[in-house]
Scaffold this active site. Structure first.
Site, PDB file in Angstrom:
ATOM      1  CB  SER A 261      -3.563 -13.188  20.606  1.00 56.01           C
ATOM      2  OG  SER A 261      -4.583 -14.112  20.955  1.00 56.01           O
ATOM      3  CE  LYS A 262       1.963 -20.199  20.468  1.00 55.60           C
ATOM      4  NZ  LYS A 262       1.056 -21.101  21.130  1.00 55.60           N
TER       5      LYS A 262
END
Ligand code: GLU
Length: 510
Positions: A261-262
């Site tokens: 994920s970011k």
């Protein structure tokens, strides 16, 4: 039948690096089969629409050389390629499904559904589903009388259309990567096909468009696997031939389980987006950094992404886009998740710098050092090679070898303390005089021989001569072969630099 793949992103924000990998695999599969790669923008969910996201997707694909054959702004015979421009197209299929008993009207309001879910949870059903086993207790055209349904529709009550999943049985389909996959109907829910605003949901629009656009291979991320049984049932219900399905493995966090994920990127200090993403409301605010602006070469990112989940079956690691088109096959895509390895991406980047053509090397050096104009192409390529052995990014070249084009001026403090000693400087002076008098060819091997001879004759070590030499010529104690550096600088410049260092630093010798 000619192969047709599609990449179907929703413009809800920047394209994740995993999405770019999906696009790449769709593109490679199409090209490998001499087929077409289609870009379709799935923007039916207007609530999640983010301005600028479509442009971002296009820019990211274009940076990587993943060029659609059809799509918004590319044209094609199956357009429009934005679902928001196709809204009128879906209704007849909803009507067909209703008519044939594969879909039904549902009138439950969202408040009613929330109350229903809560009461089911109280009764011990942790995640209640609108499904074959519960629909009889809810407000829909299967539980209400035909007259009431008619009245509700006539008076304009809000309704959605849901798919009618069979009570029992199974849905089977073949996945090109995972083999046969079976879902039990009783595990599935009756998904909404058409929302109360009359617009289709992702599921319906996706299947209808794949059919109308004659997509032969649906290649997408593993997260869409749970949606596939519904899609398979829709193909059957509408009497259409199914495309081949291939669900790509997840891209996993580098340091643990779960999807990348970011937040992982922020935590570990690397981007998870291809290019910089700015706040759509304030174009000055950078929200997420990208690989491009970090200094990555697009072919390196493409190469890196291709090997995230696909393997060529041998040890080859370096692939150009053309090589990938030639060798890619879905058969060699793994089922299990691919761990994201940022260091590997950096390694690919340095490999790509080393694989620059002579012309690219020359123009890079000229771009970074306009002062280098007039030097031979050989010299410029030589400079590039000196730098590229020690760096991973093009933008690091300048700092690494700036001393080849400008005098170092201030010498590194640490180096002065360590190497600028009276006795050492005396040897440096002595040796430089020798070199000057010898007046032989000023080449790296020649210099190496001469300096070695000097060291042997004086019975000193390399450590007594080379560090002050390097320091005076480059300003630091680290770098590529000093003989290469000397031969590039030439005798007069070397002498000048040694003199300058002596002038500026001799009082500091100990
Ligand atoms: N619009 C979906 C997405 O955003 C497409 C999924 C699919 O490829 O079917 O990823």
């Amino acid at each position: 039948m000619a192969t047709r793949t599609r990449f179907a992103p929703s413009p809800t924000g920047p394209l994740h690096i995993g999405g770019l990998r999906t696009a790449l695999f769709c593109f490679l599969h199409a090209r490998n089969n001499r087929g077409d790669f289609i870009l379709r923008i799935e923007d039916t969910d207007q609530k999640r629409f983010v301005p600028g996201a479509e442009e971002y997707i296009l820019e990211s694909l274009s940076w990587c050389g993943i060029t659609p054959d059809e799509g918004p702004s590319f044209g094609g015979d199956f357009g429009p390629y934005r679902q928001s421009e196709r809204s009128a197209l879906y209704k007849p299929y909803v009507e067909q499904l209703l008519r044939d008993g594969h879909a039904y009207y549902a009138f439950d309001t969202s408040d009613e559904l929330t109350t229903w879910r809560r009461s089911m949870q109280k009764q011990g059903n942790a995640s209640p589903k609108y499904s074959a086993s519960t629909r009889a207790y809810l407000k829909n055209s299967l539980s209400l009388s035909a007259q009431e349904v008619e009245e509700r529709i006539q008076r304009g009550d809000d309704y959605v259309v849901r798919f009618k999943t069979p009570m029992a049985g199974e849905v089977r389909f073949y996945d090109e990567i995972r083999g046969w996959i079976v879902f039990q109907c009783h595990e599935l829910d009756d998904k909404v096909l058409m929302k109360s605003d009359g617009l289709p949901t992702y599921h319906l629009a996706n299947v209808v468009d794949d059919h109308l656009m004659e997509i032969t291979d649906v290649i997408r991320g593993e997260e869409w696997l749970p949606s596939t049984p519904l899609h398979v049932q829709l193909y059957e219900a509408l009497g259409w031939t199914m495309p081949n399905f291939a669900h790509l493995p997840l891209i996993l966090k580098p340091d643990g389980k779960g999807k990348l994920s970011k937040r992982d990127g922020d935590r570990l200090g690397f981007p998870v987006f291809p290019i910089d993403w700015y706040n759509p409301k304030d174009s000055k605010e950078l929200i997420a950094g990208g690989y491009k602006e970090r200094g990555f070469e697009a072919p390196a990112i493409v190469n890196f992404l291709a090997l995230l989940g696909w393997n060529p079956g041998n040890n080859q690691e370096i692939f150009s886009l053309e090589d990938l088109i030639e060798t890619f096959s879905l058969e060699r895509v793994n089922k299990s998740g691919a761990k994201f390895d940022y260091q590997k991406a950096c390694w690919f980047n340095s490999e790509y710098l080393n694989h620059y053509t002579s012309q690219e090397k020359v123009s890079t050096i000229l771009e970074l050092f306009p002062i280098a104009k007039g030097r031979s192409e050989n010299d410029l390529e030589f400079v590039f090679n000196l730098a590229s052995e020690r760096i991973q990014f093009k933008h690091e070249i300048k700092d690494t070898i700036a001393y080849l084009f400008e005098k170092p001026g201030i010498l590194e403090d640490k180096g002065v303390k360590k190497a600028w000693k009276t006795e050492k400087v005396a040897h440096l002076e002595d040796c430089m005089q020798r070199i000057q008098i010898a007046n032989t060819e000023f080449s790296a091997p020649g210099l190496e021989t001469m300096i070695k001879q000097y060291i042997e004759e004086k019975s000193i070590s390399f450590g007594q001569l080379l560090p002050p030499l390097r320091l005076s010529l480059t300003g630091t104690l680290k770098g590529p072969s000093i003989f290469d550096i000397m031969s590039f600088l030439g005798l007069p410049e070397c002498l000048e630099r040694v003199e300058l260092a002596k002038k500026n630093y001799t009082s500091k010798t100990i």
